[in-house]
Every structure is written in C-alpha cells, then in structure tokens.
Design an enzyme around this catalytic site. Structure first.
Site, PDB file in Angstrom:
ATOM      1  N   ALA A  64     -71.221  68.458   4.796  1.00 16.17           N
ATOM      2  CA  ALA A  64     -72.047  69.646   4.973  1.00 16.17           C
ATOM      3  C   ALA A  64     -72.982  69.373   6.147  1.00 16.17           C
ATOM      4  O   ALA A  64     -73.232  68.209   6.495  1.00 16.17           O
ATOM      5  CB  ALA A  64     -72.836  69.926   3.699  1.00 16.17           C
ATOM      6  N   GLY A 109     -69.161  66.676   1.849  1.00 14.50           N
ATOM      7  CA  GLY A 109     -68.535  67.976   1.608  1.00 14.50           C
ATOM      8  C   GLY A 109     -67.133  68.079   2.205  1.00 14.50           C
ATOM      9  O   GLY A 109     -66.329  68.894   1.764  1.00 14.50           O
ATOM     10  N   GLU A 112     -64.957  66.628  -0.383  1.00 15.15           N
ATOM     11  CA  GLU A 112     -64.943  67.585  -1.500  1.00 15.15           C
ATOM     12  C   GLU A 112     -64.009  68.756  -1.207  1.00 15.15           C
ATOM     13  O   GLU A 112     -63.336  69.262  -2.102  1.00 15.15           O
ATOM     14  CB  GLU A 112     -66.378  68.072  -1.762  1.00 15.15           C
ATOM     15  CG  GLU A 112     -67.245  66.932  -2.282  1.00 15.15           C
ATOM     16  CD  GLU A 112     -68.709  67.325  -2.435  1.00 15.15           C
ATOM     17  OE1 GLU A 112     -69.381  67.505  -1.397  1.00 15.15           O
ATOM     18  OE2 GLU A 112     -69.166  67.467  -3.576  1.00 15.15           O
ATOM     19  N   GLU A 132     -73.469  60.803   0.353  1.00 16.33           N
ATOM     20  CA  GLU A 132     -74.669  61.619   0.101  1.00 16.33           C
ATOM     21  C   GLU A 132     -75.881  60.840  -0.392  1.00 16.33           C
ATOM     22  O   GLU A 132     -77.013  61.150  -0.024  1.00 16.33           O
ATOM     23  CB  GLU A 132     -74.354  62.725  -0.913  1.00 16.33           C
ATOM     24  CG  GLU A 132     -73.542  63.884  -0.352  1.00 16.33           C
ATOM     25  CD  GLU A 132     -72.048  63.719  -0.550  1.00 16.33           C
ATOM     26  OE1 GLU A 132     -71.583  62.565  -0.743  1.00 16.33           O
ATOM     27  OE2 GLU A 132     -71.340  64.727  -0.497  1.00 16.33           O
TER      28      GLU A 132
HETATM   29  C1  HXC Z   1     -74.379  67.802  11.086  1.00 16.08           C
HETATM   30  C2  HXC Z   1     -73.154  66.192  12.146  1.00 16.08           C
HETATM   31  C3  HXC Z   1     -72.624  65.749  10.917  1.00 16.08           C
HETATM   32  C4  HXC Z   1     -73.027  66.445   9.738  1.00 16.08           C
HETATM   33  C5  HXC Z   1     -71.812  64.511  12.469  1.00 16.08           C
HETATM   34  N1  HXC Z   1     -72.625  65.396  13.070  1.00 16.08           N
HETATM   35  N2  HXC Z   1     -71.796  64.706  11.161  1.00 16.08           N
HETATM   36  N3  HXC Z   1     -74.025  67.209  12.238  1.00 16.08           N
HETATM   37  N4  HXC Z   1     -73.911  67.445   9.891  1.00 16.08           N
HETATM   38  N5  HXC Z   1     -72.547  66.145   8.548  1.00 16.08           N
HETATM   39  C6  HXC Z   1     -72.924  65.505  14.497  1.00 16.08           C
HETATM   40  C7  HXC Z   1     -73.815  64.383  14.989  1.00 16.08           C
HETATM   41  O1  HXC Z   1     -75.165  64.652  14.687  1.00 16.08           O
HETATM   42  C8  HXC Z   1     -73.528  64.392  16.473  1.00 16.08           C
HETATM   43  O2  HXC Z   1     -74.246  65.458  17.062  1.00 16.08           O
HETATM   44  C9  HXC Z   1     -72.050  64.760  16.530  1.00 16.08           C
HETATM   45  O3  HXC Z   1     -71.736  65.387  15.259  1.00 16.08           O
HETATM   46  C10 HXC Z   1     -71.142  63.542  16.681  1.00 16.08           C
HETATM   47  O4  HXC Z   1     -71.467  62.633  15.663  1.00 16.08           O
HETATM   48  P1  HXC Z   1     -71.839  61.088  15.949  1.00 16.08           P
HETATM   49  O5  HXC Z   1     -72.658  60.630  14.805  1.00 16.08           O
HETATM   50  O6  HXC Z   1     -72.374  60.919  17.315  1.00 16.08           O
HETATM   51  O7  HXC Z   1     -70.379  60.447  15.910  1.00 16.08           O
HETATM   52  P2  HXC Z   1     -69.988  58.968  15.478  1.00 16.08           P
HETATM   53  O8  HXC Z   1     -70.957  57.970  16.044  1.00 16.08           O
HETATM   54  O9  HXC Z   1     -68.536  58.846  15.802  1.00 16.08           O
HETATM   55  O10 HXC Z   1     -70.182  58.925  13.891  1.00 16.08           O
HETATM   56  C11 HXC Z   1     -69.345  59.704  13.104  1.00 16.08           C
HETATM   57  C12 HXC Z   1     -69.899  59.743  11.645  1.00 16.08           C
HETATM   58  C13 HXC Z   1     -71.390  60.195  11.692  1.00 16.08           C
HETATM   59  C14 HXC Z   1     -69.814  58.344  11.013  1.00 16.08           C
HETATM   60  C15 HXC Z   1     -69.035  60.700  10.860  1.00 16.08           C
HETATM   61  O11 HXC Z   1     -71.482  61.390  12.496  1.00 16.08           O
HETATM   62  C16 HXC Z   1     -71.957  60.494  10.335  1.00 16.08           C
HETATM   63  O12 HXC Z   1     -72.333  59.584   9.578  1.00 16.08           O
HETATM   64  N6  HXC Z   1     -72.091  61.799   9.999  1.00 16.08           N
HETATM   65  C17 HXC Z   1     -72.706  62.204   8.741  1.00 16.08           C
HETATM   66  C18 HXC Z   1     -71.742  62.004   7.611  1.00 16.08           C
HETATM   67  C19 HXC Z   1     -72.371  62.367   6.268  1.00 16.08           C
HETATM   68  O13 HXC Z   1     -73.386  61.780   5.856  1.00 16.08           O
HETATM   69  N7  HXC Z   1     -71.775  63.375   5.577  1.00 16.08           N
HETATM   70  C20 HXC Z   1     -72.310  63.863   4.319  1.00 16.08           C
HETATM   71  C21 HXC Z   1     -73.281  65.005   4.540  1.00 16.08           C
HETATM   72  S1  HXC Z   1     -73.984  65.554   3.027  1.00 16.08           S
HETATM   73  P3  HXC Z   1     -75.050  65.223  18.442  1.00 16.08           P
HETATM   74  O14 HXC Z   1     -75.720  66.539  18.644  1.00 16.08           O
HETATM   75  O15 HXC Z   1     -75.975  64.069  18.242  1.00 16.08           O
HETATM   76  O16 HXC Z   1     -73.958  64.933  19.454  1.00 16.08           O
HETATM   77  C22 HXC Z   1     -72.839  66.528   2.317  1.00 16.08           C
HETATM   78  C23 HXC Z   1     -73.286  67.204   1.044  1.00 16.08           C
HETATM   79  C24 HXC Z   1     -72.282  68.193   0.514  1.00 16.08           C
HETATM   80  O17 HXC Z   1     -71.768  66.645   2.779  1.00 16.08           O
HETATM   81  C25 HXC Z   1     -72.874  69.114  -0.519  1.00 16.08           C
HETATM   82  C26 HXC Z   1     -73.890  70.080   0.002  1.00 16.08           C
HETATM   83  C27 HXC Z   1     -74.382  71.086  -1.017  1.00 16.08           C
END
Ligand code: HXC
Length: 258
Positions: A64, A109, A112, A132
């Site tokens: 998400a 997400g 999921e 998360e």
């Molecule tokens: C918003 C995101 C994102 C996310 C990546 N980006 N994941 N933006 N939400 N979930 C964005 C980054 O901020 C970045 O933007 C661009 O995408 C590229 O990502 P990088 O981090 O630079 O890439 P990389 O170094 O290759 O790392 C990839 C990654 C990392 C390991 C996947 O991006 C990451 O850890 N993302 C978050 C993963 C996560 O925690 N997902 C769970 C979310 S909570 P910029 O602008 O800086 O270029 C969830 C809850 C669900 O899902 C239920 C909700 C109700």
C-alpha cells in the site's frame, strides 16, 4: 489523470497490469478503485474467461502507498483497509480464475493482493513478504487471514511478525506460490495455466473455486453440504452432458458455459 491499471483482453484472457512504476506500483486509493472497476468488468464480461494479473517494471506491487498512509487519519486508514478488503474479496469470490504473476516485489498489500488470487506463479526475481510491523502497522488487506489459511499459523506468524522478505524459491517451499520460473517465462507459464483451465467446463471450474473457498470459512459439515448442492447444480448443466458424452465418444469436449 493517467490510469495505473492497464488491461487488454486476448482470446478470453484478460491481462491486467498495474503500472505505477514511480512508486513500484504501490496501491493508493485511486489504484484500488481502478482495480475494483477492472475486476468488476472482468467478472461481468462474457468475453473474459480468465484473468492474469501482474506488475510493470521491477515490482508486482511494493505494498500500500506509504506516502499516502502517512498522511491519513485513523478513520481514513480504516477506510483504506475496507476498500482493500472490498477489492481482495471481489477477486477471491469471482467465479473466473485469477492468476497472479509475481514478477518482482510483492510486499505488504502487494502480497495480500496476490493471496486473494487463485494461483501465484513467481519469477526467480520475486521478493515477497509482509513488512508492515516495521512500519508500525499490520497487514490490512486480508494478509493475517489469508496467509495463515494458506501456509498455516506458525509460518504466517513468522513472516508477519518478523517482516522477513523472501525470494521466490523460499516462497515456493513455504507454499505461498505454486510455481517459480525464470522471468522471461513467467507470462507463458501463466498463459499455459489459463489455457489448461479454459479447456474445462467453466461452470464446473467456477463451482469448484467457490466450494474450495467455502471450506476456509465454514465447518466441514456445512462445507460438505455446500459441495453436494454445488455438485447437483453443475450436474444439471448442458456442459455435464457434453463432458460425459465426449468422454464416452472418445472425443474432445466442446463446452458452452451452459
Ligand atoms: C509508496 C513506495 C513504496 C510504497 C516503494 N516506493 N515502495 N512509495 N509506498 N509501498 C517508492 C519509493 O519511495 C521510491 O520513490 C520508489 O518507489 C522506488 O523505491 P526505492 O525504495 O528507491 O527502490 P529500492 O531501493 O529498489 O527498494 C525497493 C523496496 C523499497 C525494497 C521495495 O521500496 C521498500 O521497502 N518499499 C516499501 C515496502 C513496504 O514496506 N511495503 C508495505 C507497505 S504497508 P522515490 O520518490 O524516492 O523515487 C502495506 C499495508 C497494507 O502494504 C494494508 C493497508 C491497509
């Protein structure tokens, strides 16, 4: 605004691609709404027999949208979770098969979303997990429920409570995905699975999906009763006569979805 959910129907297969690469295809409210719209169309269209779902670029879906959630009030967070559940339930409960092709990151997400699909094929480049708890939240699109049902409570707790990110082969070993393949054969594996299923009687395939889903939600007596009712409803279809006649006449069945 440009749409992030692309789709194209070719010979009964609806190819859906999430394309919001600047955020690794993260699901914000508008992407969730688009997914709901496209899957509703898939469910209702006679032209669509099976759905293949994937992400553009290096992610399936990286979760998400954290940027959007950061700014949300608790009430807005709850609404986001509800919207996500609505999308996942639509995918899980539609009768047509939905295959997730996990081309890269399927986190939070994103995993999921894949779990709501009927099948998951991962590429060797896939990275999956529920990170998360590292953000101070928990899975909110059904992950605590579907992952535990799919792989068991202990393994689900380990992944969700550690936030560990694993590769496709490890996901296969845990039973999160059913197949792993090289990136350049991911699409063809998905198409092959879709085509195999599309040769079968669609009403029977749909009834089987629904009955198996039921087994996850009700006690075994209710599940068995549900199976008997579903069996008897497909027993009265034209395709049952066609399938059995074809067997007895040693020919291929030509199903009509009737
Ligand atoms: C918003 C995101 C994102 C996310 C990546 N980006 N994941 N933006 N939400 N979930 C964005 C980054 O901020 C970045 O933007 C661009 O995408 C590229 O990502 P990088 O981090 O630079 O890439 P990389 O170094 O290759 O790392 C990839 C990654 C990392 C390991 C996947 O991006 C990451 O850890 N993302 C978050 C993963 C996560 O925690 N997902 C769970 C979310 S909570 P910029 O602008 O800086 O270029 C969830 C809850 C669900 O899902 C239920 C909700 C109700």
């Amino acid at each position: 605004m440009a749409r992030s959910v692309k789709f194209e129907n070719k010979e009964g297969i609806l190819y859906i691609t999430i394309d919001r690469q600047e955020a690794l295809n993260a699901l914000n409210v508008s992407v969730l709404e688009e997914l709901y719209e496209v899957f509703t169309m898939a469910e209702n269209s006679e032209e669509v027999k099976t759905v293949l779902l994937t992400g553009e670029g290096k992610a399936f879906v990286a979760g998400a949208d954290i940027q959007q959630m950061y700014e949300m009030s608790p009430k807005e967070g709850r609404d986001m979770a509800k919207l996500g559940h609505k999308v996942m339930n639509l995918i899980e409960n539609m009768e047509k098969p939905v295959i997730a092709l996990i081309n890269g990151f399927a986190l939070g997400g994103g995993l999921e979303l894949a779990l709501a699909c009927d099948f998951r094929i991962a590429s060797t480049k896939a990275k999956v997990g529920q990170p998360e708890v590292g953000l101070g939240i928990i899975p909110g699109f059904g992950g605590t429920q579907r992952l535990a049902k799919l792989i068991g409570k202990g393994k689900a707790k380990r992944l969700i409570m550690t936030g560990e990110i694993i590769d496709g082969l490890k996901a296969l070993e845990l039973g999160i995905v059913e197949e792993v393949t090289e990136p350049d054969t991911l699409m063809e594996k998905g198409v092959a699975l879709a085509e195999t299923i599309m040769k079968k009687a669609p009403l029977a395939v749909g009834a089987a999906k629904t009955a198996i889903n039921k087994s996850m939600d009700v006690d075994s007596k209710s599940g068995s009763d549900f199976e008997i009712e579903s069996f008897s409803s497909v027993f009265s279809t034209e395709d049952k006569m066609e399938g059995m006649s074809a067997f007895l006449e040693k020919r291929e069945a030509a199903f009509k979805n009737k």
